[in-house]
Write a protein that holds these residues in place. Structure first.
Motif, PDB file in Angstrom:
ATOM      1  N   ASP A  63     111.029  35.196 -53.781  1.00 44.57           N
ATOM      2  CA  ASP A  63     111.139  35.281 -55.239  1.00 44.57           C
ATOM      3  C   ASP A  63     111.274  36.747 -55.627  1.00 44.57           C
ATOM      4  OD1 ASP A  63     111.065  35.094 -57.950  1.00 44.57           O
ATOM      5  OD2 ASP A  63     109.244  33.872 -58.046  1.00 44.57           O
ATOM      6  N   LEU A  64     112.492  37.238 -55.602  1.00 40.57           N
ATOM      7  CA  LEU A  64     112.727  38.664 -55.798  1.00 40.57           C
ATOM      8  C   LEU A  64     112.346  39.142 -57.190  1.00 40.57           C
ATOM      9  CD1 LEU A  64     116.126  39.129 -53.914  1.00 40.57           C
ATOM     10  CD2 LEU A  64     113.809  39.584 -53.098  1.00 40.57           C
ATOM     11  N   THR A  65     112.254  38.238 -58.159  1.00 37.91           N
ATOM     12  CA  THR A  65     111.829  38.679 -59.487  1.00 37.91           C
ATOM     13  C   THR A  65     110.350  39.054 -59.510  1.00 37.91           C
ATOM     14  OG1 THR A  65     111.368  36.416 -60.252  1.00 37.91           O
ATOM     15  CG2 THR A  65     113.581  37.291 -60.653  1.00 37.91           C
ATOM     16  N   ASN A  66     109.665  38.860 -58.396  1.00 34.53           N
ATOM     17  CA  ASN A  66     108.270  39.295 -58.301  1.00 34.53           C
ATOM     18  C   ASN A  66     108.094  40.513 -57.406  1.00 34.53           C
ATOM     19  OD1 ASN A  66     107.066  37.497 -60.058  1.00 34.53           O
ATOM     20  ND2 ASN A  66     106.881  35.905 -58.513  1.00 34.53           N
ATOM     21  N   ALA A 339     115.777  44.863 -47.876  1.00 41.25           N
ATOM     22  CA  ALA A 339     114.366  45.223 -47.812  1.00 41.25           C
ATOM     23  C   ALA A 339     113.565  43.999 -47.412  1.00 41.25           C
ATOM     24  CB  ALA A 339     113.886  45.742 -49.171  1.00 41.25           C
ATOM     25  N   ASP A 340     112.673  44.179 -46.465  1.00 40.83           N
ATOM     26  CA  ASP A 340     111.840  43.075 -45.973  1.00 40.83           C
ATOM     27  C   ASP A 340     112.693  41.903 -45.498  1.00 40.83           C
ATOM     28  OD1 ASP A 340     109.237  44.315 -46.728  1.00 40.83           O
ATOM     29  OD2 ASP A 340     110.078  44.120 -48.738  1.00 40.83           O
ATOM     30  N   PRO A 362     108.051  40.974 -52.811  1.00 45.87           N
ATOM     31  CA  PRO A 362     107.566  40.018 -53.811  1.00 45.87           C
ATOM     32  C   PRO A 362     106.082  39.719 -53.641  1.00 45.87           C
ATOM     33  CG  PRO A 362     109.709  39.335 -53.011  1.00 45.87           C
ATOM     34  CD  PRO A 362     109.296  40.504 -52.169  1.00 45.87           C
ATOM     35  N   ALA A 363     105.373  39.753 -54.766  1.00 47.30           N
ATOM     36  CA  ALA A 363     103.925  39.556 -54.728  1.00 47.30           C
ATOM     37  C   ALA A 363     103.576  38.109 -54.395  1.00 47.30           C
ATOM     38  CB  ALA A 363     103.315  39.933 -56.078  1.00 47.30           C
ATOM     39  N   ARG A 364     102.624  37.943 -53.523  1.00 42.55           N
ATOM     40  CA  ARG A 364     102.109  36.606 -53.233  1.00 42.55           C
ATOM     41  C   ARG A 364     100.947  36.333 -54.184  1.00 42.55           C
ATOM     42  NH1 ARG A 364     103.971  34.093 -48.839  1.00 42.55           N
ATOM     43  NH2 ARG A 364     105.275  35.282 -47.388  1.00 42.55           N
ATOM     44  N   PRO A 365     100.909  35.141 -54.769  1.00 45.95           N
ATOM     45  CA  PRO A 365      99.883  34.850 -55.776  1.00 45.95           C
ATOM     46  C   PRO A 365      98.470  35.166 -55.293  1.00 45.95           C
ATOM     47  CG  PRO A 365     101.516  33.104 -55.743  1.00 45.95           C
ATOM     48  CD  PRO A 365     101.840  34.017 -54.599  1.00 45.95           C
ATOM     49  N   GLY A 366      97.802  36.037 -56.042  1.00 38.90           N
ATOM     50  CA  GLY A 366      96.411  36.372 -55.759  1.00 38.90           C
ATOM     51  C   GLY A 366      96.173  37.369 -54.659  1.00 38.90           C
ATOM     52  N   ALA A 367      97.237  37.806 -53.987  1.00 35.47           N
ATOM     53  CA  ALA A 367      97.045  38.647 -52.803  1.00 35.47           C
ATOM     54  C   ALA A 367      96.504  40.034 -53.127  1.00 35.47           C
ATOM     55  CB  ALA A 367      98.360  38.778 -52.041  1.00 35.47           C
ATOM     56  N   ASP A 368      96.613  40.468 -54.378  1.00 35.76           N
ATOM     57  CA  ASP A 368      96.259  41.855 -54.712  1.00 35.76           C
ATOM     58  C   ASP A 368      95.040  41.930 -55.613  1.00 35.76           C
ATOM     59  OD1 ASP A 368      98.804  42.855 -53.479  1.00 35.76           O
ATOM     60  OD2 ASP A 368      99.658  41.686 -55.118  1.00 35.76           O
ATOM     61  N   THR A 369      94.269  40.858 -55.684  1.00 37.18           N
ATOM     62  CA  THR A 369      93.160  40.799 -56.631  1.00 37.18           C
ATOM     63  C   THR A 369      92.168  41.942 -56.426  1.00 37.18           C
ATOM     64  OG1 THR A 369      93.372  38.394 -56.824  1.00 37.18           O
ATOM     65  CG2 THR A 369      91.278  39.376 -57.494  1.00 37.18           C
ATOM     66  N   ALA A 370      91.730  42.157 -55.197  1.00 36.59           N
ATOM     67  CA  ALA A 370      90.744  43.210 -54.943  1.00 36.59           C
ATOM     68  C   ALA A 370      91.307  44.587 -55.277  1.00 36.59           C
ATOM     69  CB  ALA A 370      90.283  43.154 -53.485  1.00 36.59           C
ATOM     70  N   GLU A 371      92.561  44.817 -54.916  1.00 34.21           N
ATOM     71  CA  GLU A 371      93.179  46.114 -55.164  1.00 34.21           C
ATOM     72  C   GLU A 371      93.301  46.386 -56.657  1.00 34.21           C
ATOM     73  OE1 GLU A 371      96.589  47.520 -52.567  1.00 34.21           O
ATOM     74  OE2 GLU A 371      97.635  47.169 -54.459  1.00 34.21           O
ATOM     75  N   VAL A 372      93.746  45.386 -57.412  1.00 33.73           N
ATOM     76  CA  VAL A 372      93.888  45.552 -58.867  1.00 33.73           C
ATOM     77  C   VAL A 372      92.517  45.740 -59.515  1.00 33.73           C
ATOM     78  CG1 VAL A 372      94.584  44.406 -61.005  1.00 33.73           C
ATOM     79  CG2 VAL A 372      96.067  44.306 -58.998  1.00 33.73           C
ATOM     80  N   ALA A 373      91.531  44.957 -59.062  1.00 33.91           N
ATOM     81  CA  ALA A 373      90.183  45.088 -59.613  1.00 33.91           C
ATOM     82  C   ALA A 373      89.673  46.517 -59.457  1.00 33.91           C
ATOM     83  CB  ALA A 373      89.242  44.102 -58.924  1.00 33.91           C
ATOM     84  N   ARG A 374      89.949  47.098 -58.320  1.00 35.60           N
ATOM     85  CA  ARG A 374      89.510  48.477 -58.070  1.00 35.60           C
ATOM     86  C   ARG A 374      90.319  49.477 -58.889  1.00 35.60           C
ATOM     87  NH1 ARG A 374      91.406  49.301 -52.949  1.00 35.60           N
ATOM     88  NH2 ARG A 374      93.231  50.299 -53.904  1.00 35.60           N
ATOM     89  N   ASP A 375      91.658  49.355 -58.850  1.00 36.54           N
ATOM     90  CA  ASP A 375      92.512  50.356 -59.490  1.00 36.54           C
ATOM     91  C   ASP A 375      92.429  50.313 -61.009  1.00 36.54           C
ATOM     92  OD1 ASP A 375      93.245  51.029 -56.950  1.00 36.54           O
ATOM     93  OD2 ASP A 375      95.284  50.195 -57.071  1.00 36.54           O
ATOM     94  N   TRP A 376      92.275  49.105 -61.554  1.00 34.34           N
ATOM     95  CA  TRP A 376      92.225  48.960 -63.014  1.00 34.34           C
ATOM     96  C   TRP A 376      90.784  48.977 -63.537  1.00 34.34           C
ATOM     97  CZ3 TRP A 376      96.276  46.279 -66.403  1.00 34.34           C
ATOM     98  CH2 TRP A 376      97.578  46.582 -65.968  1.00 34.34           C
ATOM     99  N   GLY A 377      89.822  48.999 -62.658  1.00 35.48           N
ATOM    100  CA  GLY A 377      88.435  49.043 -63.087  1.00 35.48           C
ATOM    101  C   GLY A 377      87.953  47.758 -63.719  1.00 35.48           C
ATOM    102  N   VAL A 378      88.421  46.614 -63.195  1.00 39.93           N
ATOM    103  CA  VAL A 378      88.009  45.301 -63.706  1.00 39.93           C
ATOM    104  C   VAL A 378      87.263  44.597 -62.581  1.00 39.93           C
ATOM    105  CG1 VAL A 378      88.747  43.152 -64.774  1.00 39.93           C
ATOM    106  CG2 VAL A 378      90.015  45.259 -65.220  1.00 39.93           C
TER     107      VAL A 378
END
Length: 393
Positions: A63-66, A339-340, A362-378
């Motif tokens: 899903d290249l739009t992701n 790419a990829d 393309p992002a896999r659903p939920g795969a970046d939750t920990a990273e976003v939580a840390r980077d965005w401070g949530v």
């Protein structure tokens, strides 16, 4: 193909939208494409995916739009779901949602709730029919939006005016009339918000954007230089020198020899002959069209490509997707990249100082939750962060 992907040895350039944070409420079609474009240009896009699988059923890797996004999973129907999204919104510059009118409000993440949390937010709403009007609450797709907007009727079918209009995939409505107008609106709103501290809502309806694409033609119609029917005008296949022709053995060529000097070159190289009808002898256009078609049928597409190469006759082959990715000119420019393991369009447009890049697959659903939580401070996004904090880690 040029390689625009980031590697540890060659980190990606930040892009002109570096530092811009975007929350995308997961959907399909024009909303994800708009968010992808922002991501290609360097924005930090966090896609809020639902716990259930996408209705498209496509492997997320394709899903290249992701691409150029990160994904977190949030159930907006759960008690804590809206609050998690609002925590992200508080730290965002832009938001994209593509629900039917009223749905975001019912879920607790509508414009009022989001702007109350973040008054500088630009809240982008992507729909087919818009937020109001008789059709606003009804379902639809690209084809219907383009049809009602009056632009699908401009597209000639294979049989000309006597046949139904052609179907340009979902490019004309969803992406040209929808995504691109949403991105323009979001960036204009961002400019205003940064100058004033005040956000706003952008109502990007595909019917509005698709209609707006026809601005020049509406001027021609008012001036009497455009007929309100398909296949009889200068730019809709009505003119024999702005049309598509079949070559011997299959394959087609697109002719766009509008200006007299370009048409003269076209007529010379096609060997139309001195007795051919004049370019603007409208009464003899059917005869001219037949003459041109007869000439194209005498050689293969490859032979005509060689004949017209490097000239100003404005004749080009009609290529398939895979043929386009291998085209000499597009290869030289790196218009398509790999790419990829997936061939795909490179980021566009191009910037001399802050080029876009393919930073992430393309992002896999939920795969970046920990990273976003840390980077965005949530921290609430990732319970493990709270556990670590409780343990003093």
């Amino acid at each position: 193909m040029r390689d625009t992907s980031a590697t540890p040895e060659r980190p990606a350039a930040p892009g002109p939208l570096a530092g811009v944070r975007v929350v995308e409420l997961a959907g399909i079609g024009p909303g994800p494409f708009a968010a992808m474009l922002l991501g290609d240009l360097g924005a930090d896009v966090v896609r809020v995916d639902r716990p259930e699988p996408s209705p498209l059923g496509t492997d997320p890797a394709y899903d290249l739009t992701n691409r150029n996004k990160r994904s977190v999973l949030v159930d907006l129907k759960a008690a804590d779901g809206p609050g998690l999204v609002l925590d992200l919104v508080e730290r965002a510059d832009l938001l994209i949602e593509g629900y039917r009118p009223g749905v975001a409000e019912r879920l607790g993440v509508g414009p009022d709730a989001c702007l109350a949390r973040n008054p500088a937010l630009v809240y982008g709403r992507m729909t087919g029919w818009g937020q109001d009007g008789p059709r606003a609450a009804t379902a639809g797709h690209d084809l219907g939006y383009a049809a009602v907007a009056g632009v699908l009727g401009l597209v000639a079918g294979p049989g000309g005016a006597a046949e139904p209009p052609g179907i340009p995939a979902n490019l004309l409505g969803d992406y040209a009339g929808g995504s691109l107008y949403l991105v323009v609106g979001l960036l204009a709103g961002l400019h205003h918000a940064r100058a004033t501290g005040t956000g706003q809502v952008v109502d990007a309806a595909i019917v509005d954007g698709a209609a707006h694409l026809g601005s020049m033609l509406w001027g021609l119609l008012a001036a009497g230089h455009w007929q309100d029917r398909r296949g009889v005008n200068l730019l809709d296949g009505g003119a024999p020198f702005y049309a598509i022709y079949r070559a011997s053995g299959g394959g087609h060529l697109a002719v766009g020899a509008l200006e007299p000097r370009f048409y003269a070159e076209f007529a010379r190289l096609l060997e139309l002959g001195p007795d051919a009808p004049g370019q603007y002898d409208l009464a003899r256009w059917p005869e001219l069209r037949a003459r041109i078609a007869e000439r194209f049928a005498t050689r293969t597409r490859a032979e005509w490509e060689a004949r017209f190469a490097g000239t100003d006759a404005c004749v080009e082959p009609v290529l398939t997707m895979r043929q386009a990715s291998a085209d000499e000119h597009l290869t030289a420019r790196g218009t398509y990249v790999e790419a990829d393991g997936v061939t795909q369009p490179a980021p566009a447009p191009r910037f001399s100082a802050t080029p876009g890049a393919l930073r992430r697959p393309p992002a896999r659903p939920g795969a970046d939750t920990a990273e976003v939580a840390r980077d965005w401070g949530v921290a609430a996004l990732d319970p493990s962060l709270n556990s670590a904090a409780d343990q003093g880690e």
